[in-house]
Design an enzyme around this catalytic site. Sequence first.
Site, PDB file in Angstrom:
ATOM      1  CG  ASN A  42     -32.197 -33.789 -14.078  1.00  0.00           C
ATOM      2  OD1 ASN A  42     -32.619 -33.038 -14.709  1.00  0.00           O
ATOM      3  ND2 ASN A  42     -32.914 -34.359 -13.036  1.00  0.00           N
ATOM      4  CD  GLU A  44     -35.042 -38.101 -12.159  1.00  0.00           C
ATOM      5  OE1 GLU A  44     -36.293 -38.720 -12.085  1.00  0.00           O
ATOM      6  OE2 GLU A  44     -34.736 -37.482 -11.438  1.00  0.00           O
ATOM      7  CB  CYS A  53     -25.862 -35.332 -12.246  1.00  0.00           C
ATOM      8  SG  CYS A  53     -26.331 -36.039 -10.673  1.00  0.00           S
ATOM      9  CD  GLU A  55     -24.339 -30.947 -11.679  1.00  0.00           C
ATOM     10  OE1 GLU A  55     -25.249 -31.694 -12.168  1.00  0.00           O
ATOM     11  OE2 GLU A  55     -24.756 -30.381 -10.812  1.00  0.00           O
ATOM     12  CB  CYS A  90     -24.291 -35.271  -6.317  1.00  0.00           C
ATOM     13  SG  CYS A  90     -23.539 -35.812  -7.783  1.00  0.00           S
ATOM     14  CB  CYS A  93     -21.433 -33.727 -10.497  1.00  0.00           C
ATOM     15  SG  CYS A  93     -22.739 -34.598 -11.275  1.00  0.00           S
TER      16      CYS A  93
END
Length: 135
Positions: A42, A44, A53, A55, A90, A93
């Site tokens: 990830n 940010e 993210c 993934e 999530c 993703c």
Amino acid sequence: MSKEQLATMAKEAMERAYSPYSGYKVGAALLCKDGSVYTGCNVENASFSATNCAERTAFFKAVSEGKKEFAAIAVCGGKDGVIEGLFPPCGVCRQVMREFCADDFEIHLLKSDGIETYTLEQLLPVSFRPENLHE
Ligand code: THU
């Protein structure tokens, strides 16, 4: 490649997380059907919504290198990089997985005492998929 080997690569990727805001580290290792693996963490951002993210980092790395056929992904995450329970992908993703992967695409979720495996069909049933734009 075994799911355990893929899990090890996800854990290594997790250590490279850039997550100064949430403190959650997430790692992913994406296995292509040709045997190659692309990892992601990830990333940010101070504007929060620009966060990517783990993934999707892995998928976008792979697709941008020309890969479009995928067999499995291993995912792990936790506060400060400590893996406890599952850290499931999530919804965004899952939708990115849907774009490129078949129903039987395997999603290996790490937890402190093992791995739980789900298919994409299990995690995103009755999904909107590319074919919906061509019917
Ligand atoms: N995160 C992921 O990397 N993958 C997911 O599927 C869920 C959430 C990250 C985004 C953010 O950096 C942190 O976890 C907390 O939401």
